[in-house]
Every structure is written in structure tokens, then in C-alpha cells.
Design a protein around this motif. Sequence first.
Motif, PDB file in Angstrom:
ATOM      1  N   TYR A  64       0.863  -1.187   0.000  1.00 38.37           N
ATOM      2  CA  TYR A  64       0.000   0.000   0.000  1.00 38.37           C
ATOM      3  C   TYR A  64       0.895   1.230   0.000  1.00 38.37           C
ATOM      4  CZ  TYR A  64       1.001  -0.456   5.034  1.00 38.37           C
ATOM      5  OH  TYR A  64       1.623  -0.607   6.249  1.00 38.37           O
ATOM      6  N   ARG A  65       0.366   2.354  -0.488  1.00 38.74           N
ATOM      7  CA  ARG A  65       1.171   3.570  -0.616  1.00 38.74           C
ATOM      8  C   ARG A  65       1.670   4.053   0.745  1.00 38.74           C
ATOM      9  NH1 ARG A  65      -2.765   6.989  -4.542  1.00 38.74           N
ATOM     10  NH2 ARG A  65      -4.275   5.398  -3.801  1.00 38.74           N
ATOM     11  N   LEU A  66       2.896   4.577   0.757  1.00 26.49           N
ATOM     12  CA  LEU A  66       3.584   4.926   1.994  1.00 26.49           C
ATOM     13  C   LEU A  66       3.957   6.407   2.007  1.00 26.49           C
ATOM     14  CD1 LEU A  66       6.017   1.870   1.990  1.00 26.49           C
ATOM     15  CD2 LEU A  66       3.976   2.120   3.420  1.00 26.49           C
ATOM     16  N   GLY A  67       4.158   6.934   3.212  1.00 32.56           N
ATOM     17  CA  GLY A  67       4.687   8.276   3.370  1.00 32.56           C
ATOM     18  C   GLY A  67       3.867   9.323   2.657  1.00 32.56           C
ATOM     19  N   VAL A  68       4.551  10.246   1.991  1.00 30.58           N
ATOM     20  CA  VAL A  68       3.878  11.358   1.333  1.00 30.58           C
ATOM     21  C   VAL A  68       2.943  10.879   0.224  1.00 30.58           C
ATOM     22  CG1 VAL A  68       5.721  11.746  -0.359  1.00 30.58           C
ATOM     23  CG2 VAL A  68       4.267  13.668   0.356  1.00 30.58           C
ATOM     24  N   PHE A  69       3.196   9.715  -0.341  1.00 28.58           N
ATOM     25  CA  PHE A  69       2.334   9.191  -1.406  1.00 28.58           C
ATOM     26  C   PHE A  69       1.047   8.585  -0.846  1.00 28.58           C
ATOM     27  CE2 PHE A  69       6.745   8.987  -2.748  1.00 28.58           C
ATOM     28  CZ  PHE A  69       6.696   9.735  -3.911  1.00 28.58           C
ATOM     29  N   GLY A  70       1.078   8.151   0.410  1.00 29.05           N
ATOM     30  CA  GLY A  70      -0.084   7.480   0.983  1.00 29.05           C
ATOM     31  C   GLY A  70      -0.869   8.283   1.988  1.00 29.05           C
ATOM     32  N   LEU A  71      -0.239   9.345   2.571  1.00 24.73           N
ATOM     33  CA  LEU A  71      -0.892  10.028   3.689  1.00 24.73           C
ATOM     34  C   LEU A  71      -0.825  11.540   3.562  1.00 24.73           C
ATOM     35  CD1 LEU A  71       0.422   7.649   6.498  1.00 24.73           C
ATOM     36  CD2 LEU A  71      -1.907   7.756   5.600  1.00 24.73           C
ATOM     37  N   PHE A  72      -0.709  12.037   2.350  1.00 28.16           N
ATOM     38  CA  PHE A  72      -0.646  13.472   2.074  1.00 28.16           C
ATOM     39  C   PHE A  72      -2.038  14.089   2.203  1.00 28.16           C
ATOM     40  CE2 PHE A  72      -0.528  16.984  -1.155  1.00 28.16           C
ATOM     41  CZ  PHE A  72       0.456  17.757  -0.547  1.00 28.16           C
ATOM     42  N   GLY A  73      -2.074  15.362   2.575  1.00 31.84           N
ATOM     43  CA  GLY A  73      -3.328  16.097   2.622  1.00 31.84           C
ATOM     44  C   GLY A  73      -3.161  17.494   2.053  1.00 31.84           C
ATOM     45  N   HIS A  74      -4.241  18.046   1.490  1.00 29.08           N
ATOM     46  CA  HIS A  74      -4.186  19.382   0.898  1.00 29.08           C
ATOM     47  C   HIS A  74      -5.610  19.847   0.616  1.00 29.08           C
ATOM     48  CE1 HIS A  74      -3.255  22.607  -2.020  1.00 29.08           C
ATOM     49  NE2 HIS A  74      -2.083  22.651  -1.397  1.00 29.08           N
ATOM     50  N   PRO A  75      -5.868  21.157   0.666  1.00 33.75           N
ATOM     51  CA  PRO A  75      -7.227  21.624   0.366  1.00 33.75           C
ATOM     52  C   PRO A  75      -7.758  21.168  -0.985  1.00 33.75           C
ATOM     53  CG  PRO A  75      -5.933  23.382   1.353  1.00 33.75           C
ATOM     54  CD  PRO A  75      -4.989  22.248   1.106  1.00 33.75           C
ATOM     55  N   GLU A  76      -6.881  21.061  -1.997  1.00 31.58           N
ATOM     56  CA  GLU A  76      -7.350  20.626  -3.318  1.00 31.58           C
ATOM     57  C   GLU A  76      -7.784  19.164  -3.326  1.00 31.58           C
ATOM     58  OE1 GLU A  76      -5.250  21.621  -6.889  1.00 31.58           O
ATOM     59  OE2 GLU A  76      -4.399  23.433  -5.989  1.00 31.58           O
ATOM     60  N   LEU A  77      -7.362  18.418  -2.307  1.00 34.26           N
ATOM     61  CA  LEU A  77      -7.823  17.034  -2.165  1.00 34.26           C
ATOM     62  C   LEU A  77      -9.107  16.961  -1.341  1.00 34.26           C
ATOM     63  CD1 LEU A  77      -4.408  15.286  -1.407  1.00 34.26           C
ATOM     64  CD2 LEU A  77      -5.787  15.013  -3.485  1.00 34.26           C
ATOM     65  N   GLY A  78      -9.560  18.098  -0.842  1.00 36.13           N
ATOM     66  CA  GLY A  78     -10.717  18.086   0.039  1.00 36.13           C
ATOM     67  C   GLY A  78     -10.380  17.618   1.439  1.00 36.13           C
ATOM     68  N   GLY A  79      -9.098  17.568   1.765  1.00 36.10           N
ATOM     69  CA  GLY A  79      -8.664  17.112   3.083  1.00 36.10           C
ATOM     70  C   GLY A  79      -7.489  16.174   2.955  1.00 36.10           C
ATOM     71  N   ALA A  80      -7.499  15.126   3.768  1.00 37.37           N
ATOM     72  CA  ALA A  80      -6.448  14.101   3.771  1.00 37.37           C
ATOM     73  C   ALA A  80      -7.137  12.744   3.661  1.00 37.37           C
ATOM     74  CB  ALA A  80      -5.609  14.193   5.036  1.00 37.37           C
ATOM     75  N   PRO A  81      -7.301  12.220   2.443  1.00 41.02           N
ATOM     76  CA  PRO A  81      -8.153  11.034   2.238  1.00 41.02           C
ATOM     77  C   PRO A  81      -7.572   9.699   2.714  1.00 41.02           C
ATOM     78  CG  PRO A  81      -8.039  12.396   0.250  1.00 41.02           C
ATOM     79  CD  PRO A  81      -6.956  12.868   1.158  1.00 41.02           C
ATOM     80  N   ASP A  82      -6.365   9.665   3.287  1.00 47.16           N
ATOM     81  CA  ASP A  82      -5.790   8.404   3.774  1.00 47.16           C
ATOM     82  C   ASP A  82      -5.708   7.358   2.658  1.00 47.16           C
ATOM     83  OD1 ASP A  82      -5.375   9.291   6.381  1.00 47.16           O
ATOM     84  OD2 ASP A  82      -7.343   8.651   7.053  1.00 47.16           O
ATOM     85  N   PHE A  83      -4.914   7.680   1.636  1.00 52.22           N
ATOM     86  CA  PHE A  83      -4.803   6.781   0.490  1.00 52.22           C
ATOM     87  C   PHE A  83      -4.256   5.413   0.888  1.00 52.22           C
ATOM     88  CE2 PHE A  83      -4.214  11.168  -1.006  1.00 52.22           C
ATOM     89  CZ  PHE A  83      -5.327  11.266  -1.822  1.00 52.22           C
ATOM     90  N   ALA A  84      -3.372   5.366   1.891  1.00 46.06           N
ATOM     91  CA  ALA A  84      -2.819   4.080   2.320  1.00 46.06           C
ATOM     92  C   ALA A  84      -3.930   3.141   2.780  1.00 46.06           C
ATOM     93  CB  ALA A  84      -1.804   4.296   3.442  1.00 46.06           C
ATOM     94  N   LEU A  85      -4.844   3.632   3.608  1.00 41.01           N
ATOM     95  CA  LEU A  85      -5.954   2.797   4.070  1.00 41.01           C
ATOM     96  C   LEU A  85      -6.927   2.505   2.942  1.00 41.01           C
ATOM     97  CD1 LEU A  85      -6.735   4.304   7.577  1.00 41.01           C
ATOM     98  CD2 LEU A  85      -5.255   2.388   7.013  1.00 41.01           C
ATOM     99  N   ALA A  86      -7.141   3.475   2.062  1.00 40.30           N
ATOM    100  CA  ALA A  86      -8.021   3.232   0.915  1.00 40.30           C
ATOM    101  C   ALA A  86      -7.452   2.145   0.011  1.00 40.30           C
ATOM    102  CB  ALA A  86      -8.222   4.529   0.127  1.00 40.30           C
ATOM    103  N   ASP A  87      -6.124   2.119  -0.143  1.00 45.46           N
ATOM    104  CA  ASP A  87      -5.493   1.032  -0.902  1.00 45.46           C
ATOM    105  C   ASP A  87      -5.800  -0.313  -0.258  1.00 45.46           C
ATOM    106  OD1 ASP A  87      -4.388   2.932  -2.584  1.00 45.46           O
ATOM    107  OD2 ASP A  87      -2.389   2.833  -1.690  1.00 45.46           O
ATOM    108  N   GLN A  88      -5.662  -0.381   1.062  1.00 43.45           N
ATOM    109  CA  GLN A  88      -5.936  -1.641   1.756  1.00 43.45           C
ATOM    110  C   GLN A  88      -7.387  -2.068   1.568  1.00 43.45           C
ATOM    111  OE1 GLN A  88      -4.747  -0.965   5.806  1.00 43.45           O
ATOM    112  NE2 GLN A  88      -2.608  -0.594   5.271  1.00 43.45           N
ATOM    113  N   GLN A  89      -8.305  -1.115   1.583  1.00 48.00           N
ATOM    114  CA  GLN A  89      -9.709  -1.459   1.348  1.00 48.00           C
ATOM    115  C   GLN A  89      -9.917  -1.960  -0.077  1.00 48.00           C
ATOM    116  OE1 GLN A  89     -11.361   2.282   2.560  1.00 48.00           O
ATOM    117  NE2 GLN A  89     -11.708   1.611   4.660  1.00 48.00           N
ATOM    118  N   ALA A  90      -9.195  -1.375  -1.035  1.00 47.10           N
ATOM    119  CA  ALA A  90      -9.276  -1.875  -2.412  1.00 47.10           C
ATOM    120  C   ALA A  90      -8.758  -3.307  -2.487  1.00 47.10           C
ATOM    121  CB  ALA A  90      -8.485  -0.969  -3.348  1.00 47.10           C
ATOM    122  N   ALA A  91      -7.688  -3.599  -1.748  1.00 50.26           N
ATOM    123  CA  ALA A  91      -7.171  -4.970  -1.720  1.00 50.26           C
ATOM    124  C   ALA A  91      -8.203  -5.919  -1.117  1.00 50.26           C
ATOM    125  CB  ALA A  91      -5.864  -5.021  -0.927  1.00 50.26           C
ATOM    126  N   LEU A  92      -8.906  -5.488  -0.087  1.00 50.84           N
ATOM    127  CA  LEU A  92      -9.939  -6.340   0.512  1.00 50.84           C
ATOM    128  C   LEU A  92     -11.100  -6.556  -0.448  1.00 50.84           C
ATOM    129  CD1 LEU A  92      -9.933  -4.915   4.146  1.00 50.84           C
ATOM    130  CD2 LEU A  92      -9.150  -7.177   3.428  1.00 50.84           C
TER     131      LEU A  92
END
Length: 539
Positions: free
Chosen positions: A157-185
Motif C-alpha cells: 500500500y502507498r507509503l509516506g507522502v504518497f499514501g498520507l498526504f493532505g491538501h485543500p485541493e484534495l478536500g482534506g487528507a483522504p488516507d490513500f494508504a488505508l483506501a489502498d488496503q480497502q481496495a485490496a480487501l
Amino acid sequence: MRTFRRRCVMALPVVLLLVAGAADPTRPVVDTDAGRVRGRDHGAYSTFEGIPYAAPPVGARRWKLPEPAPRWEGVREAGAPGAHCVQLPAVGQGGPSGSEDCLHLNVTAPSGGAGRSGTRPVMVWFHGGGFVNGSGDQYRPERPAVAGDAVVVTVNYRLGVFGLFGHPELGGAPDFALADQQAALRWVRANVGRFGADPHNVTVFGESAGGLSVCAHLTSPASAGLFHRAIVQSGSCSTTMPPRSLLPGLGAYEPFAPQSRTVADGVAAAARLGCGGTPGTPGTPGTLNCLRRLDARTLATPELTQTFSTVSYGNALLPLHPRRALETGRFHRVPVIQGTTRDEMRIFVAPTLAAEPIGGEAAYRARLERSFGAGTARAAEAAYPVSRYPTPAAAWAAVLSDASFTCPSLRDSGALARHVPTYAYLFSDRGAPNFTGLPEVPGVPYGASHGFELPYLFTLAPLTDAQRGLADRMTGYWTRFARTGVPGAAGAPVWPRYGAPGSVLSLAPGPDGVRTVDARAAHHCALWDARWPGVTTAG
């Protein structure tokens, strides 16, 4: 005779065609929803590695939620792991390695089940590494697969800045690392039946950051229905470290942070990288477009890796701090195993002693006061006197192990046990092999340190005969829990549900090594519950 020869010659192309098209038993092939994959047979088990479970999060997909993997034609080779996700070395110096095209998983299944539906339990492993290091293929799960008759899936799953970055243009911090894990499930739910397993009997398990991930899935609305049991190893929802516990300049460690903090960090990081453009201004690129044009190596710096190593809450994936969700009963109702190692913090304390040694009782007392305040320091020094430990540094490691890992885990187990079957353990083999590559430090032997239970579940390091006996018992407990929701192992003591004193299972080698203990009393949890209330007040 001439007719017989003619018939043989005419039949030869057909025979050759059949031979050429015959299945190679050493290279089993399984259909997935994106195409066929060819794995490898190892006798008692088969492996299928490097299977994409989502589209590569590269280019315009950087910092987007995972999308389905594109289909492929023919048979995809799955005989070797895919690239690990971009990361810096876990130990020592060096630049980043890996690839952003890393959303792969690996399946290990007992031989004979691939290509057919079955009833074996599924165990999905999320690796540790502080959300900045690691990969699924580092863990060889043939022990639970063969001895436990389970299908085991390990996930990148994505790590560090690639997996846990946040910014107003993203609407917040979507937790891509956990979202990747949910996609794997979701991939597991759609495909694992073809590997001989039951997609309706999925156990998620993980250690350290992997354990924190399991904790997050227990409390994430988006994970509902994706798993049926959970095992949290050294990563409870309440895991934390006090400020300045390892070095003077370090603040408190909290693995979960409010989304607003991550977004602010993202705005500051973008400005430092020269991408502080105004979002939405006509004719100018947005900040994210600018950041997405940067090379991965520009983003994979020690500073950004450390800044974006915490999981955000207050978003759609994690509405509440997971600790608060457990306290208020807002989590998925599945059976849980949860535990820690006896000497969790020794492996973190020992490498820092060269920079800041703990030379005697005065230095030990100063450490206590610096991290906990004067009142708690006095109570802790009475409970953990230096005279009880080989060195002041070992005493300090014991304080941090109990305050940061063991007692928070037991506190969470109590919250879980009010609603679901919960089983607590303490891994206690102080002779466990050091598989980390870190050198031992005089005065602070690693003992049963953070992660040292892993060679008893995965093939990571040689074990003694007695330790192999413990590995058999642990594998039995883990895999029977995955199968039935109740841990058990042949010839091993009954593991009681967590609740009354003496209901924690201590795991060590030897005939009496597996036994129940009163871990709360032994690790001074009443002290930490009363004297360090900050660990229970997250919003």
C-alpha cells in the motif's frame, strides 16, 4: 503396417498440440476478474505474486483514491513479487527505492486449491514499517498456509507522502494508504474464491503500522463487510509515545492526527516545493497539478516522509479518532485478537543511547520528568526502580513499553470486550531471534522487542526446537481463530476471553511457556490509566 504408420504420422501433430497445451503442474494458472495469472508450485503450497489489485497510482492518479486494475490479455506472470512502494531505507543511509506502480498483492495457498472454490479461511496481512517502509513480499506465510490450511494474502500500500498526504485541493487528507488496503480487501472478496478460499471468512491482521491499519479498519465505515475477524499486533488504537521519550527534540508520537493538521502540513510542504499556486485560478495550474509533475525522488525526502507518516481522522474514511470510536462502541462487531510484546520499546530506545545515554539514576529520573511531568515521574520511579533492571536504560525502556504499548492495548481490549469476543496476548520470548539487522546495544538486550513475534508466524529467521514448538502453537491459535473466531491449538492451553484478571495469554517457549497471566497488574496499568490520562482523551 503402412496404414498403422500413416495413422501415427497423422496423429502426431494432435499429440504434440495436446502436450504443448497441457497444464504445467509447477506453474498453476488461476482466473481473476482482471485476467489470468500464472503462479509457482512449491510442493505443499503455491504462490501467486505481484498481482495488481488497483490501477497504478501514477501521473494524474497520484493522490487519487484507488481505481480498478485494468484488464490484461493472455496469462500474466505471477511468479515474482511486484515493486515495493516508494520508500527510504528502513536502516541506514540511502536514497529512495521502489515505484509508485506498486499496488500489488501476493497470494499463498495450500497446494491443490488453486482454480477451485473452497472453504479455507482467508488471512490478509498488512505489513508494518511506520507507514513509511515495508512491503508485503517481505513476509513468507507458508507456515499459516500449510500448517493452518489457510489462504494468506500480503498487500503493498502507498507509503509516506504518497499514501498520507493532505491538501485543500484534495478536500482534506483522504488516507490513500488505508483506501489502498480497502481496495485490496475488495479484490479478495471478488477473487479469493478462485484460490480455494471462502471470501465470506476473511481475517485482517497486521503488526505495528499494520496493526494500526487493522485498528483503523475496525472503526472505518468504508471497511464494513470487508472482513470478519481482526488481529492487532503491537498497534492498538491507543498506541502512543510521550514527548521527548527517545530524543530531546522529538514531540509525542501519535499515529492518528486530525485531518486539519495534515492539510496544513500539505500546504506548507507544497510551498517549500515551489507549488504554492492558487487553486482554481483560470490559466494557472493548481498546486496538485504542479506536485504531480514532480519526480517521485523529489517527494521521497526524509522530511516529507516523516511529516506524512500519520493517519488522518475527521474525514470520510475515519470520522473519529479510532481510540474514541472504540471507547464509544462505534466499531465493526467482529471477534478480535490483540496483543503486544513484553519489551516493545527496547529496539527503539537502544539506538538512541549513543546520542543521549542514560548514565545513572539521576539521568533516568530526568527522563521521567521530561516526558511525564514531576508527579507521574515520582510514581513511575517507585514502580520501575533502577535496581530492578540491568541498566537505567533498560528501566526506561520498560516504562515506555508499558505506557506506550502494553497498557494502551489492554485498555482497548477492555473497550472491545464489552461488545465482541476479544482475546489478549503478551509475546514473552526474550530469546527471540533478532531478524532486523540492527546491532545489539550493551545494557539493553532486545529481548521480546517490537516485532520479534513475527518469525513465529512467518519464515523470517531460524528458530530453536523450543521456539518452533511455540511457532506451532501460535500458528494454531491464529489460524483457528481465522477459521472459527475462537483461537485454539492442538495440545495448547485454552485461551480465555479477555476480561477478568489473569485472562491474558503469555506466549513463550517451553512446556509451561504458554500460560495465562494478569498483565495489567504486572505492567502497572492502573498507574498509567490514572497518571497519564492524555492517552484517553482524543476527540
